[in-house]
Design a protein around this motif. Structure first.
Motif, PDB file in Angstrom:
ATOM      1  N   PHE A 265      36.163  34.467  36.286  1.00 18.24           N
ATOM      2  CA  PHE A 265      36.446  34.500  37.793  1.00 18.24           C
ATOM      3  C   PHE A 265      35.565  33.648  39.258  1.00 18.24           C
ATOM      4  N   PHE A 266      34.946  32.927  38.278  1.00 19.32           N
ATOM      5  CA  PHE A 266      33.607  32.484  39.055  1.00 19.32           C
ATOM      6  C   PHE A 266      34.961  31.996  40.542  1.00 19.32           C
ATOM      7  N   ASN A 267      35.904  31.584  41.024  1.00 16.58           N
ATOM      8  CA  ASN A 267      36.561  31.363  41.765  1.00 16.58           C
ATOM      9  C   ASN A 267      37.068  32.730  42.701  1.00 16.58           C
ATOM     10  N   THR A 268      37.137  33.357  42.360  1.00 15.42           N
ATOM     11  CA  THR A 268      38.384  34.776  42.906  1.00 15.42           C
ATOM     12  C   THR A 268      36.704  36.170  42.660  1.00 15.42           C
ATOM     13  N   PRO A 269      36.336  35.739  43.367  1.00 18.14           N
ATOM     14  CA  PRO A 269      35.486  36.977  43.308  1.00 18.14           C
ATOM     15  C   PRO A 269      35.770  38.695  43.604  1.00 18.14           C
ATOM     16  N   ALA A 270      36.169  38.481  44.128  1.00 22.39           N
ATOM     17  CA  ALA A 270      36.956  39.773  43.969  1.00 22.39           C
ATOM     18  C   ALA A 270      36.998  40.732  42.788  1.00 22.39           C
ATOM     19  N   ARG A 271      37.928  39.921  42.533  1.00 21.03           N
ATOM     20  CA  ARG A 271      37.771  40.208  41.068  1.00 21.03           C
ATOM     21  C   ARG A 271      36.464  40.533  39.951  1.00 21.03           C
ATOM     22  N   ARG A 272      36.012  39.210  40.700  1.00 19.24           N
ATOM     23  CA  ARG A 272      34.360  39.553  39.567  1.00 19.24           C
ATOM     24  C   ARG A 272      33.850  40.971  39.270  1.00 19.24           C
ATOM     25  N   LYS A 273      33.926  41.144  40.407  1.00 18.02           N
ATOM     26  CA  LYS A 273      33.390  42.120  41.550  1.00 18.02           C
ATOM     27  C   LYS A 273      33.664  43.905  40.364  1.00 18.02           C
ATOM     28  N   PHE A 274      34.901  43.142  40.387  1.00 18.79           N
ATOM     29  CA  PHE A 274      35.275  45.064  39.844  1.00 18.79           C
ATOM     30  C   PHE A 274      34.836  44.931  37.781  1.00 18.79           C
ATOM     31  N   LEU A 275      34.935  43.408  37.632  1.00 20.87           N
ATOM     32  CA  LEU A 275      34.235  43.657  35.946  1.00 20.87           C
ATOM     33  C   LEU A 275      33.215  45.280  35.613  1.00 20.87           C
ATOM     34  N   ARG A 276      33.353  45.602  34.559  1.00 18.55           N
ATOM     35  CA  ARG A 276      32.120  46.674  34.179  1.00 18.55           C
ATOM     36  C   ARG A 276      31.389  45.528  33.274  1.00 18.55           C
ATOM     37  N   THR A 277      30.281  47.124  33.304  1.00 17.66           N
ATOM     38  CA  THR A 277      28.297  46.219  32.502  1.00 17.66           C
ATOM     39  C   THR A 277      29.571  45.645  31.107  1.00 17.66           C
ATOM     40  N   GLU A 278      28.287  44.955  30.973  1.00 22.45           N
ATOM     41  CA  GLU A 278      28.198  43.643  30.141  1.00 22.45           C
ATOM     42  C   GLU A 278      28.625  44.623  28.329  1.00 22.45           C
ATOM     43  N   LYS A 279      27.731  45.798  27.650  1.00 28.09           N
ATOM     44  CA  LYS A 279      28.601  46.482  27.408  1.00 28.09           C
ATOM     45  C   LYS A 279      29.957  47.112  26.878  1.00 28.09           C
TER      46      LYS A 279
END
Length: 666
Positions: free
Chosen positions: A151-165
């Motif tokens: 999601f490097f080119n879709t920031p809106a999608r990337r910010k919805f990722l949860r924590t690494e764990k």
């Protein structure tokens, strides 16, 4: 705005919104591609929960150089070529969208080498331009797909990722599910360079159990039943937990259809229903089940992530699953068993069984006349009894009858019941055949039928059942049972009692268990509707008997409806009969009921039918462990409300130690 065709990059990004939900979605698509390629080893490397790096390496067949760039194009696949292929899909992937969708939202590099090439080639694509660049590379036979910066080119999608764990937990759970679907493949999972999971390929049942324990835990393996059932092109196999292995959450439920992991509502409902009488509402069963059906009978193209399927014969599949699991639980005696208290057998003074009334226990029977013995041989009071006994012998000798293809799953013959094995316990086996000819107890029933007008003066049917020549007043009658000590020959429970040690027949206890379950109090027994009702052929006299005794049948939870002049439909039966050969049993029940129609002074009641049905119920268990014997006696006390027939010498016998004591003193 004018109508126009979407640019390829935008179309792929829209598709990625359906296929690539989170890093675990990427892992799923790539691992399934590896399995489709015939890989026997798959290595998964994850960094930062998958947001930074996802690398999948396999030893599959690989992709030729000329097809590498094409593989990253949308709707490109080698798994289907025409509509016929789409209607019979056996591969895990088939749409050809995964690689193109992933490359539209990440930096993707795919390196591959088939066995026919001397060198490997690498293809690289990024989300912005999506232009594929190929170049030579070093790589063994197989394929590696590396996904960077999701999601490097879709920031809106990337910010919805949860924590690494959290994201890695989803990936870990996914690999567990995949590992259970393919015991023949080795899976290695690393996170941030550290080995987290290592599932080695299983080549024996013991190694399969080891993988089951690694994924589901040792508790599941200790309490699991292995079940397998085949019928008309459908097969169900796998492992289910006994009620002792139930959990407070539903996190250990794994189901696969033709190798594809599923979360299907129809399947889940059938599984829950099979456990409905053996689990509390706050408990969940655990299972690992594999369902195989004709690929033409299932549509896997109904969900973007392929989590759901649609069956052409949904009700048949539902009833097939229900029948297999409920039969497996019934063979292990895990259906409709109230919880028992082990402490009830820890002291002699606990679990009292009250003594019977003198008028009930000690009433002698009049001598049995020769006329009654002849009537017992000739009158069809137990129609089909010889068939039942012959079939029991055939089952013992290994003969298998050909099933009727038209019968419903609620009436599957006992030869088609699932083969069930409990880890650490005895394998279920058919009940031994009864002896030919009527027993003395059966003759006593005939005596009441022939010599006494049942409608006017028949005593309580429980008296008929218990007041037989085998129920003899003892000098010191046993009035209560105490502690269970041991199981003798797997058939008899040695217990303390109010008058020394006694042996309790567990086979007779099973009969009493069924009789107790068929006992009608103030309300009728609950009828369990058959999902696929079936019809049986009937004669005019059987139709007349249905009209005469329909209320008595309903009191026992048996719902029979006339379909035509020649057929009667079985709509529902009570739980104790659910695992029997209903096609045979219901036919014989109607024949039994119609045998007394020409005797105007004879009227059967639901108690007569309950007694007759108790004789017909076939149980598969002949050998018991100590805990199973304790549980059976405990349930009997609940069913009979403490009033166990302790004067029944087929059930309880006092143990005489005098000969042993004399031998010790000699």
């Amino acid at each position: 705005m004018a109508i126009q065709i979407l640019p390829a990059r935008l179309a792929n990004q829209i598709a990625a919104g359906e296929v690539v939900e989170r890093p675990a979605s990427v892992v799923k698509e790539l691992v399934e591609n590896s399995l489709d390629s015939g890989a026997t080893r798959i290595d998964i490397d994850i960094d930062k929960g998958g947001a930074k790096l996802i690398r999948i390496r396999d030893n599959g067949v690989g992709i030729p150089k000329d097809e590498l760039a094409l593989a990253l194009s949308r709707h490109a696949t080698s798994k289907i070529h025409n509509l016929d292929d789409l209607e019979a899909i056996m591969s895990l992937g088939f749409r050809g969208e995964a690689l193109a969708s992933i490359s539209s939202v990440a930096r993707l590099t795919m390196t591959s080498r088939p066995a026919t090439q001397e060198e490997a080639w690498s293809a690289h694509s990024e989300g912005r331009e999506m232009a594929v660049k190929t170049q030579p590379a070093a790589h063994p036979v197989g394929t590696t797909v590396e996904v960077l910066d999701l999601f490097f080119n879709t920031p809106a999608r990337r910010k919805f990722l949860r924590t690494e764990k959290t994201e890695f937990t989803h990936i870990d759970e996914l690999i567990k599910r995949v590992a259970l679907s393919r015991f023949d493949v080795t899976f290695n999972l690393r996170h941030n360079g550290k080995m987290i999971r290592q599932y080695r390929a299983a080549k024996s049942p013991a190694q399969e159990e080891k993988r089951l324990a690694a994924v589901c835990g040792n508790s599941f393996v200790r309490n699991m039943l292995h079940v397998t059932l085949d019928h008309q092109g459908m097969k169900l196999s796998g492992w289910v937990s006994t009620p002792e292995g139930a959990r407070q959450q539903n996190e250990l439920q794994y189901c696969y259809v033709n190798g594809r992991m599923m979360k299907d509502k129809l399947i889940n409902h059938a599984i829950r229903q099979s456990y409905e009488t053996s689990l509390r509402p706050d408990q969940y069963a655990t299972y690992v089940l594999f369902i195989e059906v004709d690929p033409h009978q299932v549509d896997v193209n109904v969900h973007p992530a392929k989590h759901e399927v649609r069956f052409q014969q949904a009700r048949l599949v539902h009833d097939f699953i229900y029948q297999a699991l409920s039969s497996a639980l019934a063979q292990g005696d895990y259906v409709d068993e109230p919880a028992y208290n082990q402490a009830a057998f820890s002291h002699d003074t606990q679990s009292p069984a009250q003594a019977h009334d003198d008028s009930q226990s000690h009433t002698p029977l009049s001598p049995v006349s020769e006329q009654v013995w002849q009537a017992a041989e000739q009158v069809p009071a137990y129609p089909g009894q010889k068939d039942y006994r012959d079939s029991s012998r055939e089952q013992q000798q290994g003969h298998v009858a050909e099933p009727n293809s038209s019968q419903s799953w609620s009436s599957v013959s006992r030869d088609e019941q699932p083969r069930t094995t409990r880890t650490g316990g005895p394998t279920s086996a058919p009940r031994r055949a009864q002896e030919e000819g009527p027993s003395l107890e059966e003759v006593q029933v005939y005596q009441h039928l022939l010599e006494t007008p049942l409608a006017s003066s028949l005593p309580e049917y429980e008296d008929v059942a218990m007041t037989s020549a085998n129920t003899v007043a003892q000098t010191e009658a046993v009035t209560q049972l105490g502690k269970a000590l041991d199981v003798i020959n797997g058939e008899y429970l040695l217990m303390t009692s109010s008058h020394g040690c006694v042996l309790v027949s567990l086979a007779r206890a099973q009969w009493l268990r069924v009789r107790g379950q068929l006992k009608v109090s103030d309300t009728a027994l609950k009828s369990q509707p058959l999902l696929v009702p079936f019809s049986i052929k009937s004669t005019p006299s059987e139709h007349a008997s249905l009209e005469r005794y329909k209320h008595d049948f309903l009191m026992l939870g048996i719902d029979l409806q006339p379909k035509s002049k020649q057929a009667i439909t079985v709509m529902g039966v009570p739980q104790p009969l659910r695992q029997q050969n209903l096609q045979q049993l219901m036919q014989d029940l109607l024949s039994y009921a119609s045998s007394t129609l020409d005797q105007h002074d004879v009227t059967l009641t639901h108690e007569h039918f309950a007694y007759w049905l108790s004789d017909q119920v076939v149980t598969s268990k002949t050998k018991y462990t100590l805990s199973e014997g304790i549980q059976l006696i405990s349930e009997l006390e609940l069913l009979w409300e403490g009033q166990l027939p302790l004067t029944d010498r087929q059930f309880v016998q006092k143990v005489d130690f005098s000969a042993t004591i004399a031998a010790l003193n000699s």
